[in-house]
Design a protein around this motif. Structure first.
Motif, PDB file in Angstrom:
ATOM      1  N   GLY A   1      49.422 -79.803 -22.092  1.00 49.35           N
ATOM      2  CA  GLY A   1      49.179 -80.603 -20.900  1.00 49.35           C
ATOM      3  C   GLY A   1      49.665 -82.025 -21.091  1.00 49.35           C
ATOM      4  N   TYR A   2      49.459 -82.533 -22.282  1.00 47.84           N
ATOM      5  CA  TYR A   2      49.914 -83.888 -22.604  1.00 47.84           C
ATOM      6  C   TYR A   2      51.435 -83.963 -22.528  1.00 47.84           C
ATOM      7  CZ  TYR A   2      50.445 -88.147 -25.427  1.00 47.84           C
ATOM      8  OH  TYR A   2      50.768 -89.390 -25.885  1.00 47.84           O
ATOM      9  N   GLU A   3      52.090 -82.945 -23.076  1.00 48.43           N
ATOM     10  CA  GLU A   3      53.559 -82.914 -23.014  1.00 48.43           C
ATOM     11  C   GLU A   3      54.044 -82.884 -21.566  1.00 48.43           C
ATOM     12  OE1 GLU A   3      54.660 -79.586 -25.459  1.00 48.43           O
ATOM     13  OE2 GLU A   3      54.781 -80.817 -27.277  1.00 48.43           O
ATOM     14  N   ILE A   4      53.336 -82.120 -20.740  1.00 48.35           N
ATOM     15  CA  ILE A   4      53.705 -82.056 -19.327  1.00 48.35           C
ATOM     16  C   ILE A   4      53.642 -83.453 -18.709  1.00 48.35           C
ATOM     17  CG2 ILE A   4      52.931 -81.254 -17.052  1.00 48.35           C
ATOM     18  CD1 ILE A   4      52.091 -78.642 -18.433  1.00 48.35           C
ATOM     19  N   SER A   5      52.571 -84.180 -19.003  1.00 45.66           N
ATOM     20  CA  SER A   5      52.431 -85.531 -18.442  1.00 45.66           C
ATOM     21  C   SER A   5      53.556 -86.435 -18.916  1.00 45.66           C
ATOM     22  CB  SER A   5      51.107 -86.160 -18.864  1.00 45.66           C
ATOM     23  OG  SER A   5      50.057 -85.341 -18.503  1.00 45.66           O
ATOM     24  N   VAL A   6      53.869 -86.365 -20.193  1.00 46.04           N
ATOM     25  CA  VAL A   6      54.909 -87.254 -20.724  1.00 46.04           C
ATOM     26  C   VAL A   6      56.249 -86.935 -20.069  1.00 46.04           C
ATOM     27  CG1 VAL A   6      56.166 -87.982 -22.768  1.00 46.04           C
ATOM     28  CG2 VAL A   6      53.718 -87.590 -22.914  1.00 46.04           C
ATOM     29  N   VAL A   7      56.579 -85.643 -19.982  1.00 46.75           N
ATOM     30  CA  VAL A   7      57.860 -85.261 -19.372  1.00 46.75           C
ATOM     31  C   VAL A   7      57.898 -85.717 -17.916  1.00 46.75           C
ATOM     32  CG1 VAL A   7      59.276 -83.303 -18.641  1.00 46.75           C
ATOM     33  CG2 VAL A   7      58.289 -83.336 -20.924  1.00 46.75           C
TER      34      VAL A   7
END
Lengths: 513, 370
Positions: free
Chosen positions: B234-240
């Motif tokens: 989920g964190y990666e999704i936010s960063v992307v």
């Protein structure tokens, strides 16, 4: 020769937030002359011209056109005063033809492309342009696009032309051609203002030169009566003592050896060429150069973010003594090799941090992968965030404030703090003090110095020559993607660096690219 | 600085729009709640004007259209209301990870239809061959797979060729619709209808047919909240979503995240299709999803990508849809009236975001103060 002032600026001031872009600038440009505006990056050249062309509105001061006060609130107003600006980044519609772009937005009554094409041909012949009005923009070369931009303003009857760094994208041959055209326009009685930081162009083209430095007007000289040395001095100013600590490098070892590096940008233009240097531990290596000379690409190539065409990036591991080639490795692969490379990029909120995330989540960017759990561990990042807020005196309502709400200096403290927390062996920082106030700037210098003492190889890309000459042990100067010199930070002068910065590729060796 | 002549302000614009990001959260929510109240009020007024009912009467009809005779102990309508909420919510939840990544998945409609198709095929073809629990498992797996497939195709193209995902996912909807039309044509013997299939239906719990659907979506809501907020993915999704440059800088494989996230998004749409077919209609046609895949886009947005706020938003929108439909029904108007009203409300909710993100400054006021 009684010259008529075409445009006069009086006491122009423009402020963006806390940054003063232009302060009390006075400037006069006459008909039938070419005036160069010279200045380093951030000296306010483009801001000033944007006010003349109606993109910005001055906070204070007045603009006079032909002796009459003018209120220019939009590009349309600017055109009604016959002012035309050719921007550095072209503003053309790709799928339209040259003629369509040129008449775009004009209200000539009837829309008749054939008549327009005729008029375009007339203008072309008058000044010596070569342009096919029916050619689509997306099939054009950069210089052709520029031609369209110039004809666009001439078509609208402009007789005050402003060109923002027109030669930055041109080959020497194209530059020469452009200069001939500009000279012809001057002889035709037009007023040409050209923004540049290339000294030799200034000297070969313009009649007079006005110099800006840090937003302030320094003076105007006649080209015939000046020299490179005088202009450089006007541009960089007198030496200002900053009293930045600089310790002697200790325990110096080659950490990062760059050999023959070559990179090509998206347009297929060589952006880095033949770059060879060594970054040593316990030393700050400064990189100076006009913005866009390849500094960003160089750092990104080392960090694994820029494709490298040719050359080597060798990292000497201080623990194992092994050599690793970092060329074309992804940031992930570089980290997996155990290379502790920290990078403070120029674009803080667009690359180094995520503006909408809070400080804790931004701390996590580097470390969130740790551990096998599929869930995030926010405890350590939170401690780190609190630690950085305390240590670096970050002014923030709390650790859960989105970083974009923080001021520029505090954003940078968060970013630099995080990068240093990774205890790097190589620390690269691109313009780490840009836009920062004095105190924050010194805090950053001290942090870099501390890292140097710890034996980190620090690479510092800067723009303020005073800072570079006081902070760095060695300074590498790059111009147009090539190293134009590596000098000792302790013995060099601003003038020496200034000259190296403006020394561009010689005409000869550029022909074969 | 010596005295300077004031600059003429002849042609300065009357007002300009300034971006603001300092609005406290409670003020932002005050604006939103106020908008909802005004919107419901406006719907009431318009209904009165069109139907000639009294103001209070209109709301009474609206309420009965949603809850029926709830106070007399009849819960049928309430369950139906919840059922409508969870279908829309489920689609909104499915879209959320993609949207958070700024991947504009407009293909919930098609992805759900494909999931539904997988369900109905299993129900028809395997209904008499497999035991009930196995059949349910097969339905679940194939629906998830079908939805994920429909979602991942545009993602792969996006990752490999940077194609425009909005158009791509939209086009995939039409393909899905045509496949459904074809399947219905064969199975329905040219009648455009497949008679309800009795095999592979979700069990009814306590006499309630919709209970399983409601439970499944409740679980998805909580899981999605946790996934987005507390998981590494989920964190990666936010960063992307926030900045691909930052993602590249810290070494996230952006393409991998895009593909992975769209598999999840498509899979959840596929599950919604299954809920529609196995849990509700027991049949399929080209209108099974009925445009809710598009309404879900707005629900995800209005919910600020927060699953729990989405619950509230879908509840309000479904309430208005059902309520106004009843008003229209009573006044012998057709269903378009309900759609128009819901459209107005959503438009107002989207519009109010403008005032949350921007403020309007009048130039002369500021100057007078200075």
């Amino acid at each position: 020769m009684a010259k008529q002032p075409a445009i006069e600026l009086k006491n122009i001031t423009k402020v963006f937030g806390k940054v003063v872009a232009n302060k009390d600038v006075n400037l006069t440009a006459y008909r039938g002359e070419i005036l160069s505006i010279l200045g380093e990056n951030g000296s306010g050249k483009t801001t000033l011209m944007n006010m003349i062309s109606g993109i910005y509105f001055p906070d204070e001061g007045q603009i006079f056109i032909d002796g009459q006060e003018a209120v220019i609130t939009s590009p349309k107003d600017a055109f009604s005063y016959k002012i035309g600006m050719i921007h550095q980044h072209f503003k053309l519609v790709d799928v339209f033809s040259a003629a369509e772009n040129i008449v775009l937005g004009l209200n000539e009554g009837k829309y008749n492309l054939n008549a327009s094409a005729e008029k375009i041909k007339e203008i072309s012949e008058q000044y010596g342009f070569e342009l096919d009005p029916a050619k689509k923009i997306y099939t054009m070369s950069v210089s052709e696009k520029q031609t369209v931009e110039i004809i666009k303003v001439l078509y609208r009857g402009a007789d005050i032309l402003i060109l923002d760094e027109p030669t930055a994208v041109l080959t020497p041959q194209e530059t020469e051609k452009l200069f001939n055209i500009l000279r012809r326009m001057r002889d035709d009685g037009k007023c040409i203002i050209i923004i540049t930081h290339k000294l030799h162009e200034v000297l070969s083209l313009s009649d007079r030169v006005s110099v800006l430095r840090k937003g302030e007007y320094v003076g105007t000289v006649e080209t015939a009566k000046t020299s490179e040395a005088e202009l450089t001095e006007m541009m960089v100013g007198k030496k200002v003592s900053l009293n930045i600590d600089r310790s002697e490098p200790e325990n110096v070892q080659d950490r990062l050896v760059i050999e023959d590096l070559e990179c090509i940008n998206r347009e297929g233009v060589k952006i880095l060429d033949d770059i060879t240097f060594t970054a040593r531990s316990g030393e700050i290596l400064g990189i100076a150069g006009i913005a866009g000379s390849g500094q960003r690409e160089l750092l990104e190539a080392i960090a694994g973010l820029q494709q490298v065409q040719y050359g080597e990036i060798i990292y000497n591991d201080p623990k194992t003594g092994e050599k690793e080639d970092l060329r074309n490795k992804t940031p992930m692969q570089i980290r997996e090799l155990g290379v502790r490379l920290s990078f403070v990029p120029e674009d803080r909120l667009g690359m180094g941090l995520v503006g909408n995330m809070d400080i804790v989540d931004n701390m996590m960017l580097r470390s969130y992968r740790k551990g096998k759990s599929m869930f995030l561990e926010r405890k350590a990042p939170k401690d780190l965030a609190m630690h950085i807020i305390d240590d670096l005196e970050v002014v923030t309502p709390g650790a859960t404030t989105p970083v974009r709400r923080l001021s520029g200096g505090n954003v940078q403290k968060v970013l630099v703090g995080r990068e240093i927390a990774a205890s790097p062996t190589v620390l690269m920082a691109a313009y780490p003090v840009r836009g920062l106030d004095i105190n924050s700037s010194y805090l950053i210098y001290n942090l870099l110095n501390e890292q140097k003492k710890k034996g980190v190889a620090v690479i510092f890309v800067g723009e303020d020559l005073d800072v570079l000459t006081e902070l760095c042990d060695r300074i590498m100067v790059i111009g147009s993607g090539r190293i134009t010199g590596i000098v000792d930070g302790r013995t060099t002068t601003k003038e020496e660096i200034g000259l190296l910065m403006t020394k561009s590729k010689q005409q000869g060796d550029d022909c074969n690219g | 600085m010596a005295k300077k002549e004031a600059v003429k302000t002849v042609r300065e614009p009357l007002f300009h729009v300034v971006k603001r990001d300092d609005l406290p959260w409670w003020k932002a929510w005050l604006i939103r709640v106020a908008t909802i109240v005004i919107a419901i009020f406006l719907v009431g007024i318009l209904s009165v004007v069109v139907t000639g009912q009294s103001f209070g009467g209109t709301y009474q009809i609206m309420f009965s259209g949603v809850f029926g005779r709830l106070f007399e102990g009849h819960t049928t309508m309430l369950w139906k209301y919840l059922q409508e909420i969870v279908i829309l919510l489920s689609l909104a939840l499915a879209l959320t990870p993609a949207f958070k990544m700024k991947f504009w998945n407009c293909g919930a409609e098609g992805q759900a239809l494909m999931g539904g198709l997988a369900s109905i095929i299993c129900m028809i073809e395997l209904g008499d061959k497999l035991s009930y629990p196995v059949l349910l498992a097969v339905i679940t797996i194939t629906s998830i797979f079908a939805g994920a497939l429909w979602g991942v195709i545009p993602a792969i193209f996006k990752a490999a060729f940077n194609t425009n995902e909005t158009l791509f996912t939209l086009m995939m909807n039409y393909i899905a619709t045509q496949i459904i039309a074809y399947y219905v044509y064969i199975k329905g013997g040219g009648s455009n209808v497949i008679n309800p299939v009795s095999a592979g239906n979700f069990p009814s719990v306590g006499g309630n047919d919709y209970f399983v659907n409601i439970m499944i979506v409740s679980v998805i809501t909580v899981v999605m909240y946790i996934y987005l907020k507390y998981s590494k993915q989920g964190y990666e999704i936010s960063v992307v979503g926030e900045s691909q440059n930052t993602a590249r800088y810290i070494g996230i494989n952006v393409k991998k995240v895009i593909i992975r996230t769209m598999i999840i998004s498509g899979a959840l749409c596929g599950i919604t299709g299954m809920l529609l077919v196995a849990g509700k209609d027991h049949s399929i046609n080209i209108n099974s999803v009925g445009g809710q895949g598009f309404t879900a886009i707005l629900m995800s947005w209005l919910g600020q990508f927060n699953p729990f706020i989405m619950v509230v938003m879908t509840a309000i929108v479904v309430f208005l849809r059902l309520g106004v439909a009843k008003v229209a029904d009573t006044a012998l108007l057709n269903s378009s009236f309900s759609e128009i009203m819901v459209g107005i409300v959503i438009l107002m909710l989207v519009g109010c975001e403008f005032f949350i993100h921007y403020s309007i400054k009048f130039k002369h006021k500021k100057e007078a103060a200075a």
